[in-house]
Design an enzyme around this catalytic site. Structure first.
Site, short mmCIF file in Angstrom:
data_model
loop_
_atom_site.label_atom_id
_atom_site.label_comp_id
_atom_site.label_asym_id
_atom_site.label_seq_id
_atom_site.Cartn_x
_atom_site.Cartn_y
_atom_site.Cartn_z
N CYS A 40 46.94 54.89 66.81
CA CYS A 40 48.15 54.08 66.72
C CYS A 40 48.07 52.86 67.62
CB CYS A 40 49.38 54.93 67.07
SG CYS A 40 49.38 55.60 68.74
N HIS B 229 53.04 51.82 61.42
CA HIS B 229 52.27 52.55 62.43
C HIS B 229 51.18 53.38 61.78
CE1 HIS B 229 54.49 56.57 61.84
NE2 HIS B 229 55.02 55.72 60.97
N HIS C 81 52.85 57.39 71.21
CA HIS C 81 52.84 56.75 69.90
C HIS C 81 53.47 55.37 70.00
CE1 HIS C 81 52.03 56.95 65.66
NE2 HIS C 81 53.26 56.54 65.37
#
Length: 280
Positions: A188, A251, A239
């Site tokens: 990510c 993402h 994240h």
């Protein structure tokens, strides 16, 4: 006198900030220098294969989808074009890459964001020109040259929108940042780092370090291109995604999964939202 000195110093600082048109320095970051771009692949797996080959040689490479739908690979951050060319020629000699393109720093605002400047031709005269013998020659009026259109400034709204639209081009791409050699959870942050690299800004590698820089943005003030972070706390971020408007962000969900769009009010992300940062 000291008041005038402070006033002029402040004006100079303000003008310098406006002239740069980029807030990367304000956020404690730096612009990306010259980079090397290689490949023109119709299939993403071929771009991924080349990126992995470069990564195995210790080169931090990433692949992306261009506006024309073709995939390419980009890597490097060189202060001088000569350094980028030298590295590219060495990789060609080692048969790691073949043809290449040196991408300059600070990409210009796309032409779609420029307002066209139309030059109007002078209206035709309805009068008949006099005969040369009857009228003395009169010098023609000087032709006024059209002033060149001013180069649009790279302000925050432009670059934020560019970052968001660039992120959206990744949607649907199976993304694996760093091949099999990088720790889980890096995909990510590698994805958002690649997007920002394409926009000319160098941000840290991990989501935790990315959260440490930039300007804090309230959730209700999110704009295109801002990064949104998730985790159990500010110290335990795991994240990150790129906000693209209307409560949505792009993402890389998990290793090997496709890049996708999710909503900020999704129960999972709503519970784990930690904060947002702005870098432009």
């Amino acid at each position: 006198m000291p008041n005038y000195v402070s006033f002029f110093a402040g004006c100079i600082f303000l003008l310098a900030s406006v002239a740069t048109g980029c807030a990367a320095q304000r956020a404690g970051l730096k612009d990306v220098g010259f980079t090397i771009q290689v490949g023109a692949f119709s299939e993403v797996k071929n771009a991924e294969r080349l990126a992995r080959k470069l990564q195995e040689k210790g080169v931090e490479a990433f692949y992306f989808k261009r506006e024309n739908g073709i995939y390419a690979v980009r890597f490097g951050d060189f202060l001088r074009r000569e350094d980028a060319s030298s590295t590219a020629r060495r990789l060609v000699k080692e048969r790691v890459i073949s043809s290449y393109f040196i991408a300059p720093p600070k990409p210009a605002v796309p032409t779609t964001m420029r307002e066209p400047v139309l030059e109007k031709a002078p209206a035709p005269s309805l009068k008949k020109p006099p005969r040369p013998s009857a009228v003395a020659a009169v010098p023609a009026p000087p032709v006024r040259k059209a002033e060149p259109a001013a180069e649009p400034r790279r302000d925050r709204s432009d670059m934020g929108s560019i970052a968001a639209r660039t992120a959206e081009r990744f949607v649907g791409i199976p993304y694996r940042w760093g091949g099999d050699t990088v720790v889980d959870g890096m995909d990510c942050s590698g994805f958002v780092r690649a997007v920002y690299n394409l926009c000319g800004v160098n941000i840290p590698r991990t989501s935790r370090d990315q959260f440490k820089v930039g300007d804090v943005v309230a959730k209700e003030e999110l704009k295109d291109g801002d990064l949104v972070f998730f985790g159990s706390s500010a110290e335990e971020i795991n994240h990150v995604g790129i906000f693209v408007g209307n409560g949505r962000f792009v993402h890389a969900p998990r290793r090997g999964d496709d890049i996708k769009v999710s909503t900020m009010d999704d129960a999972y992300f709503l519970k784990r939202f930690v904060g947002a940062k702005r870098y432009f």
